[in-house]
Design a protein around this motif. Structure first.
Motif, PDB file in Angstrom:
ATOM      1  N   ALA A 178      14.639  70.315  25.498  1.00 40.34           N
ATOM      2  CA  ALA A 178      14.201  71.314  26.479  1.00 40.34           C
ATOM      3  C   ALA A 178      15.361  72.195  26.937  1.00 40.34           C
ATOM      4  O   ALA A 178      15.164  73.113  27.727  1.00 40.34           O
ATOM      5  CB  ALA A 178      13.570  70.613  27.680  1.00 40.34           C
ATOM      6  N   GLY A 179      16.562  71.931  26.459  1.00 33.66           N
ATOM      7  CA  GLY A 179      17.752  72.628  26.959  1.00 33.66           C
ATOM      8  C   GLY A 179      18.049  73.941  26.258  1.00 33.66           C
ATOM      9  O   GLY A 179      17.272  74.421  25.415  1.00 33.66           O
ATOM     10  N   LEU A 180      19.199  74.496  26.594  1.00 32.24           N
ATOM     11  CA  LEU A 180      19.632  75.806  26.069  1.00 32.24           C
ATOM     12  C   LEU A 180      19.657  75.800  24.539  1.00 32.24           C
ATOM     13  O   LEU A 180      19.032  76.639  23.886  1.00 32.24           O
ATOM     14  CB  LEU A 180      21.037  76.107  26.635  1.00 32.24           C
ATOM     15  N   ILE A 181      20.362  74.879  23.953  1.00 34.53           N
ATOM     16  CA  ILE A 181      20.468  74.793  22.490  1.00 34.53           C
ATOM     17  C   ILE A 181      19.229  74.095  21.924  1.00 34.53           C
ATOM     18  O   ILE A 181      18.645  74.524  20.929  1.00 34.53           O
ATOM     19  CB  ILE A 181      21.758  74.028  22.085  1.00 34.53           C
TER      20      ILE A 181
ATOM     21  N   ASP B  45      12.857  64.399  26.277  1.00 31.53           N
ATOM     22  CA  ASP B  45      13.712  64.933  27.351  1.00 31.53           C
ATOM     23  C   ASP B  45      13.217  64.374  28.686  1.00 31.53           C
ATOM     24  O   ASP B  45      12.104  63.849  28.786  1.00 31.53           O
ATOM     25  CB  ASP B  45      13.593  66.472  27.334  1.00 31.53           C
ATOM     26  N   ILE B  46      14.059  64.545  29.735  1.00 37.00           N
ATOM     27  CA  ILE B  46      13.593  64.162  31.080  1.00 37.00           C
ATOM     28  C   ILE B  46      12.896  65.331  31.767  1.00 37.00           C
ATOM     29  O   ILE B  46      12.271  65.150  32.801  1.00 37.00           O
ATOM     30  CB  ILE B  46      14.742  63.663  31.997  1.00 37.00           C
TER      31      ILE B  46
ATOM     32  N   LEU C 243      11.887  60.919  27.675  1.00 41.66           N
ATOM     33  CA  LEU C 243      12.973  60.027  27.245  1.00 41.66           C
ATOM     34  C   LEU C 243      14.168  60.271  28.151  1.00 41.66           C
ATOM     35  O   LEU C 243      14.639  61.402  28.258  1.00 41.66           O
ATOM     36  CB  LEU C 243      13.347  60.305  25.778  1.00 41.66           C
ATOM     37  N   ASP C 244      14.636  59.207  28.808  1.00 47.85           N
ATOM     38  CA  ASP C 244      15.844  59.292  29.630  1.00 47.85           C
ATOM     39  C   ASP C 244      16.966  58.620  28.850  1.00 47.85           C
ATOM     40  O   ASP C 244      16.975  57.400  28.669  1.00 47.85           O
ATOM     41  CB  ASP C 244      15.610  58.590  30.973  1.00 47.85           C
TER      42      ASP C 244
ATOM     43  N   ALA D  99      19.801  57.901  29.634  1.00 45.68           N
ATOM     44  CA  ALA D  99      20.608  56.956  30.411  1.00 45.68           C
ATOM     45  C   ALA D  99      19.950  55.584  30.488  1.00 45.68           C
ATOM     46  O   ALA D  99      20.515  54.659  31.073  1.00 45.68           O
ATOM     47  CB  ALA D  99      20.826  57.507  31.818  1.00 45.68           C
TER      48      ALA D  99
ATOM     49  N   SER E  25      31.270  68.935  20.062  1.00 46.62           N
ATOM     50  CA  SER E  25      31.789  70.197  20.619  1.00 46.62           C
ATOM     51  C   SER E  25      33.159  70.468  20.005  1.00 46.62           C
ATOM     52  O   SER E  25      33.818  69.541  19.506  1.00 46.62           O
ATOM     53  CB  SER E  25      31.934  70.038  22.133  1.00 46.62           C
TER      54      SER E  25
ATOM     55  N   LYS F 231      32.956  63.612  23.355  1.00 55.86           N
ATOM     56  CA  LYS F 231      32.684  64.375  22.132  1.00 55.86           C
ATOM     57  C   LYS F 231      33.535  63.882  20.961  1.00 55.86           C
ATOM     58  O   LYS F 231      33.061  63.825  19.821  1.00 55.86           O
ATOM     59  CB  LYS F 231      32.884  65.872  22.374  1.00 55.86           C
TER      60      LYS F 231
ATOM     61  N   PRO G 194      29.403  72.795  18.383  1.00 57.92           N
ATOM     62  CA  PRO G 194      29.353  74.214  18.767  1.00 57.92           C
ATOM     63  C   PRO G 194      30.606  74.628  19.531  1.00 57.92           C
ATOM     64  O   PRO G 194      31.251  73.810  20.186  1.00 57.92           O
ATOM     65  CB  PRO G 194      28.146  74.283  19.721  1.00 57.92           C
TER      66      PRO G 194
ATOM     67  N   GLY H 118      31.731  77.419  22.630  1.00 55.53           N
ATOM     68  CA  GLY H 118      31.093  77.733  23.914  1.00 55.53           C
ATOM     69  C   GLY H 118      29.915  78.673  23.727  1.00 55.53           C
ATOM     70  O   GLY H 118      30.030  79.701  23.055  1.00 55.53           O
TER      71      GLY H 118
HETATM   72  N1  LIG Z   1      26.317  74.977  25.896  1.00 56.66           N
HETATM   73  C1  LIG Z   1      27.517  74.927  25.333  1.00 56.66           C
HETATM   74  O1  LIG Z   1      28.367  75.820  25.530  1.00 56.66           O
HETATM   75  C2  LIG Z   1      27.875  73.780  24.424  1.00 56.66           C
HETATM   76  C3  LIG Z   1      29.066  73.874  23.698  1.00 56.66           C
HETATM   77  C4  LIG Z   1      29.417  72.821  22.874  1.00 56.66           C
HETATM   78  C5  LIG Z   1      28.602  71.720  22.778  1.00 56.66           C
HETATM   79  N2  LIG Z   1      27.443  71.670  23.495  1.00 56.66           N
HETATM   80  C6  LIG Z   1      26.621  70.479  23.354  1.00 56.66           C
HETATM   81  O2  LIG Z   1      25.342  70.845  22.888  1.00 56.66           O
HETATM   82  C7  LIG Z   1      24.375  69.932  23.407  1.00 56.66           C
HETATM   83  C8  LIG Z   1      23.297  70.697  24.153  1.00 56.66           C
HETATM   84  O3  LIG Z   1      23.897  71.420  25.212  1.00 56.66           O
HETATM   85  P1  LIG Z   1      23.098  72.523  26.052  1.00 56.66           P
HETATM   86  O4  LIG Z   1      24.053  73.588  26.397  1.00 56.66           O
HETATM   87  O5  LIG Z   1      21.825  72.869  25.376  1.00 56.66           O
HETATM   88  O6  LIG Z   1      22.786  71.714  27.395  1.00 56.66           O
HETATM   89  P2  LIG Z   1      21.622  71.958  28.457  1.00 56.66           P
HETATM   90  O7  LIG Z   1      22.112  71.407  29.747  1.00 56.66           O
HETATM   91  O8  LIG Z   1      21.124  73.357  28.426  1.00 56.66           O
HETATM   92  O9  LIG Z   1      20.437  71.055  27.909  1.00 56.66           O
HETATM   93  C9  LIG Z   1      20.565  69.687  27.850  1.00 56.66           C
HETATM   94  C10 LIG Z   1      19.205  69.029  27.830  1.00 56.66           C
HETATM   95  O10 LIG Z   1      19.445  67.631  28.027  1.00 56.66           O
HETATM   96  C11 LIG Z   1      18.469  67.158  28.925  1.00 56.66           C
HETATM   97  N3  LIG Z   1      18.959  65.970  29.609  1.00 56.66           N
HETATM   98  C12 LIG Z   1      19.864  65.874  30.607  1.00 56.66           C
HETATM   99  N4  LIG Z   1      19.982  64.596  31.009  1.00 56.66           N
HETATM  100  C13 LIG Z   1      19.130  63.880  30.233  1.00 56.66           C
HETATM  101  C14 LIG Z   1      18.781  62.507  30.167  1.00 56.66           C
HETATM  102  N5  LIG Z   1      19.329  61.614  31.005  1.00 56.66           N
HETATM  103  N6  LIG Z   1      17.894  62.113  29.229  1.00 56.66           N
HETATM  104  C15 LIG Z   1      17.313  63.012  28.382  1.00 56.66           C
HETATM  105  N7  LIG Z   1      17.580  64.325  28.413  1.00 56.66           N
HETATM  106  C16 LIG Z   1      18.486  64.750  29.337  1.00 56.66           C
HETATM  107  C17 LIG Z   1      18.204  68.299  29.903  1.00 56.66           C
HETATM  108  O11 LIG Z   1      16.961  68.141  30.565  1.00 56.66           O
HETATM  109  C18 LIG Z   1      18.246  69.490  28.971  1.00 56.66           C
HETATM  110  O12 LIG Z   1      16.966  69.750  28.435  1.00 56.66           O
HETATM  111  C19 LIG Z   1      25.148  68.938  24.275  1.00 56.66           C
HETATM  112  O13 LIG Z   1      25.514  67.844  23.491  1.00 56.66           O
HETATM  113  C20 LIG Z   1      26.380  69.731  24.643  1.00 56.66           C
HETATM  114  O14 LIG Z   1      27.458  68.891  24.969  1.00 56.66           O
HETATM  115  C21 LIG Z   1      27.062  72.674  24.310  1.00 56.66           C
END
Ligand SMILES: NC(=O)c1ccc[n+]([C@@H]2O[C@H](COP(=O)([O-])OP(=O)(O)OC[C@H]3O[C@@H](n4cnc5c(N)ncnc54)[C@H](O)[C@@H]3O)[C@@H](O)[C@H]2O)c1
Length: 256
Positions: A20-23, A42-43, A61-62, A64, A144, A171, A197, A199
């Motif tokens: 559900a997150g950014l990536i 996702d949570i 899915l949590d 943690a 990362s 990481k 990835p 940033g």
């Molecule tokens: N955004 C960046 O710049 C970047 C750069 C390098 C690596 N990354 C890595 O890419 C991956 C995704 O990052 P992102 O930017 O999409 O992050 P984000 O915060 O946008 O999304 C993360 C997702 O994880 C979920 N989440 C958080 N806690 C959780 C839990 N306890 N159980 C299940 N789901 C949970 C959130 O609800 C969210 O949907 C991560 O591993 C991050 O470290 C991101």
């Protein structure tokens, strides 16, 4: 053989933890477009609900909670008759995430390492054991650039952004743990790879964005879409002979 089908993911079941997150949300859409049956694990059900691609399912899915991981992945496996692809891209962090190293308590460090690195460990282990029963699968763990190189703190100066110490450990750990998974599960035809990835642009402080872009050979921050091609490639037959690798999708950040 028709070479243009090597990226096809038709009939594959994919679980995107953190989908559900950014990536993750971009990956979910990409996997679905290439034919996979996709589960967002996702949570955050509300954020997942904003992804309007047809056929995508949500499962709570949590990361943690070991129990939650077992329940969610087993439920998907039962409903979909197996899991072919697991993507770990959840990003759990504590409320104090982002403090300078001097202020980070040991409890905070442990919680972040446990939930993030530990969560990727349990998800990978549970999924791999389920994949074993289905003669193979693919695991992709998100790390990362900071699992490979150290942060350049000068790009954060004068902004509220910083890079927490635990992130480097988490990481770096994910990268090496994935290599371990690759050799441990190779005999079951399970491939395990990392995507690291650079940033990703997310409306950060313009001062930071400019400094980041200036330092990057391709002169910009990443977009979530930049990760999709790497995920499709590593998930598909096109990468059938690739395991234990760390694919840096960073615009060249880590090469100098
Ligand atoms: N955004 C960046 O710049 C970047 C750069 C390098 C690596 N990354 C890595 O890419 C991956 C995704 O990052 P992102 O930017 O999409 O992050 P984000 O915060 O946008 O999304 C993360 C997702 O994880 C979920 N989440 C958080 N806690 C959780 C839990 N306890 N159980 C299940 N789901 C949970 C959130 O609800 C969210 O949907 C991560 O591993 C991050 O470290 C991101």
């Amino acid at each position: 053989m028709r070479y243009n089908s090597i990226f096809d993911l038709k009939n594959k079941v994919a679980v995107v933890v953190g989908g559900a997150g950014l990536i993750g949300s971009e990956i979910v859409k990409g996997l679905s477009d290439f034919g996979a049956k996709v589960y967002i694990a996702d949570i955050d059900k509300q954020a997942a609900g904003k992804i309007k691609t047809r056929g995508i399912k949500f499962i709570y899915l949590d990361i943690a909670s070991e129990d939650s991981i077992y329940r969610a992945l087993n439920a998907v496996c039962e409903e979909a008759k197996g899991i072919d692809i697991l993507i770990n891209c959840a990003y759990p962090r504590t409320d104090d995430w982002g403090l300078g190293l001097e202020k980070v308590t040991f409890d905070s460090w442990k919680e972040n390492v446990n939930n993030h690195l530990g969560g990727y460990f349990i998800c990978s282990k549970v999924a791999a054991e389920l994949m074993k029963k289905k003669s193979g699968g693919v695991i992709i763990n998100f790390a990362s650039i900071y699992g490979v190189v150290a942060p350049d703190f000068s790009i954060y100066r004068g902004t509220k952004i910083t890079m927490p110490a635990a992130y480097s450990a988490i990481k770096g750990g994910i990268i090496n743990f994935t290599k371990y998974l690759a050799t441990y599960y190779a005999k079951y035809n399970i491939r395990a790879n990392v995507i690291s990835p650079g940033g990703v642009f997310n409306r950060q402080d313009p001062l930071f964005v400019k400094r980041y872009a200036d330092k990057t050979p391709l002169k910009r921050m990443a977009k979530p879409l930049d990760m999709v091609g790497a995920v499709i490639y590593l998930s598909s037959e096109a990468a059938a002979y690739i395991t234990g690798q760390n694919l840096l999708v960073d615009g060249g950040w880590s090469v100098w």
